[in-house]
Scaffold this motif. Structure first.
Motif, mmCIF file in Angstrom:
data_model
loop_
_atom_site.group_PDB
_atom_site.id
_atom_site.type_symbol
_atom_site.label_atom_id
_atom_site.label_comp_id
_atom_site.label_asym_id
_atom_site.label_seq_id
_atom_site.Cartn_x
_atom_site.Cartn_y
_atom_site.Cartn_z
ATOM 1 N N GLY A 225 41.079 24.824 47.758
ATOM 2 C CA GLY A 225 40.500 26.043 47.204
ATOM 3 C C GLY A 225 41.096 27.293 47.835
ATOM 4 N N ALA A 226 41.436 27.219 49.122
ATOM 5 C CA ALA A 226 42.005 28.387 49.799
ATOM 6 C C ALA A 226 43.368 28.741 49.219
ATOM 7 N N VAL A 227 44.157 27.728 48.867
ATOM 8 C CA VAL A 227 45.478 27.977 48.289
ATOM 9 C C VAL A 227 45.326 28.635 46.932
ATOM 10 N N GLU A 228 44.388 28.150 46.123
ATOM 11 C CA GLU A 228 44.196 28.726 44.798
ATOM 12 C C GLU A 228 43.727 30.167 44.901
ATOM 13 N N ASP A 229 42.852 30.474 45.872
ATOM 14 C CA ASP A 229 42.396 31.844 46.058
ATOM 15 C C ASP A 229 43.543 32.754 46.469
ATOM 16 N N ARG A 230 44.475 32.254 47.259
ATOM 17 C CA ARG A 230 45.622 33.034 47.705
ATOM 18 C C ARG A 230 46.531 33.392 46.527
ATOM 19 N N ARG A 231 46.565 32.563 45.502
ATOM 20 C CA ARG A 231 47.442 32.810 44.364
ATOM 21 C C ARG A 231 47.032 34.059 43.605
ATOM 22 N N ARG A 232 45.810 34.472 43.720
ATOM 23 C CA ARG A 232 45.334 35.627 42.962
ATOM 24 C C ARG A 232 45.570 36.942 43.698
ATOM 25 N N THR A 233 45.949 36.887 44.955
ATOM 26 C CA THR A 233 46.147 38.115 45.709
ATOM 27 C C THR A 233 47.625 38.476 45.744
ATOM 28 N N ARG A 234 47.903 39.751 45.878
ATOM 29 C CA ARG A 234 49.284 40.221 45.958
ATOM 30 C C ARG A 234 49.814 40.120 47.381
ATOM 31 N N ILE A 235 48.927 40.178 48.367
ATOM 32 C CA ILE A 235 49.375 40.067 49.753
ATOM 33 C C ILE A 235 49.000 38.674 50.240
ATOM 34 N N VAL A 236 49.986 37.781 50.192
ATOM 35 C CA VAL A 236 49.776 36.392 50.582
ATOM 36 C C VAL A 236 49.943 36.253 52.092
ATOM 37 N N ILE B 137 54.784 26.203 51.226
ATOM 38 C CA ILE B 137 55.626 25.297 52.004
ATOM 39 C C ILE B 137 54.992 25.065 53.374
ATOM 40 N N ASN B 138 54.505 26.124 54.008
ATOM 41 C CA ASN B 138 53.844 25.981 55.312
ATOM 42 C C ASN B 138 52.589 25.124 55.209
ATOM 43 N N THR B 139 51.839 25.254 54.110
ATOM 44 C CA THR B 139 50.646 24.431 53.909
ATOM 45 C C THR B 139 51.024 22.951 53.834
ATOM 46 N N ILE B 140 52.093 22.659 53.141
ATOM 47 C CA ILE B 140 52.549 21.274 53.002
ATOM 48 C C ILE B 140 53.032 20.737 54.347
ATOM 49 N N LEU B 141 53.811 21.541 55.054
ATOM 50 C CA LEU B 141 54.302 21.098 56.360
ATOM 51 C C LEU B 141 53.149 20.904 57.347
ATOM 52 N N ARG B 142 52.136 21.773 57.302
ATOM 53 C CA ARG B 142 50.978 21.628 58.187
ATOM 54 C C ARG B 142 50.244 20.319 57.874
ATOM 55 N N ALA B 143 50.111 20.004 56.598
ATOM 56 C CA ALA B 143 49.454 18.744 56.227
ATOM 57 C C ALA B 143 50.259 17.551 56.739
ATOM 58 N N LEU B 144 51.578 17.623 56.641
ATOM 59 C CA LEU B 144 52.417 16.526 57.134
ATOM 60 C C LEU B 144 52.305 16.395 58.652
#
Length: 159
Positions: free
Chosen positions: A2-13, A100-107
């Protein structure tokens, strides 16, 4: 997820990256604008500084005032527009880097990475394809080597 999806709506990621890029670009452009403005004002400044004749001073002073009235608002408006464009443009870079950082953190945390999805206008589309392949390969290897936490162990085969 859910946090990733919320980030998609903002201009400052990524605030540090995007605002840092915007500020650095503004500093460079301000220096370039200052150099250009100095070049535009130098002839008038030279005449005002070296001439004592009032007939020569009047046109130079009028030109100096016209430049002040036209250049400063245009320069400030340009810098503001460029800053907002940088924020908009960097969104196409910061969003993929964040994912990409989210994916690497999960790995790193030994979790299954989330599904890799970049927007159509994002940069690094080939990287998204590679990360998707890597995620699928890791899921397949983890599924065959050990059971995931919370799932049932495979049933023993009958002899």
């Amino acid at each position: 997820m859910g946090a990733v999806e919320d980030r998609r709506r903002t201009r400052i990621v990524d605030r540090q990256f995007q605002l840092g890029l915007g500020v650095r670009l503004l500093l460079v452009l301000t220096a370039l604008f200052a150099a250009g403005i100095a070049l535009a004002f130098l002839p008038s400044i030279y005449v005002l500084a070296t001439t004592n004749d009032l007939k020569s001073l009047e046109p130079a002073a009028a030109e100096f005032l016209v430049l002040h009235q036209r250049i400063w608002p245009a320069a400030l408006l340009s810098l503001a527009g460029i800053f907002f464009y940088v924020i908009f443009f960097s969104h196409r870079v910061a969003g993929p880097v964040y994912r990409i950082n989210t994916i690497l953190r999960a790995l790193i945390d030994d979790r299954d990475p989330p599904v890799v999805k970049f927007r159509d206008d994002d940069y690094f589309q080939p990287t998204a394809v590679l990360l998707k392949e890597l995620s699928e390969k890791l899921r397949a290897s983890r599924g065959s080597t050990h059971a995931r936490p919370g799932s049932e162990p495979p049933a023993p085969s009958a002899p």
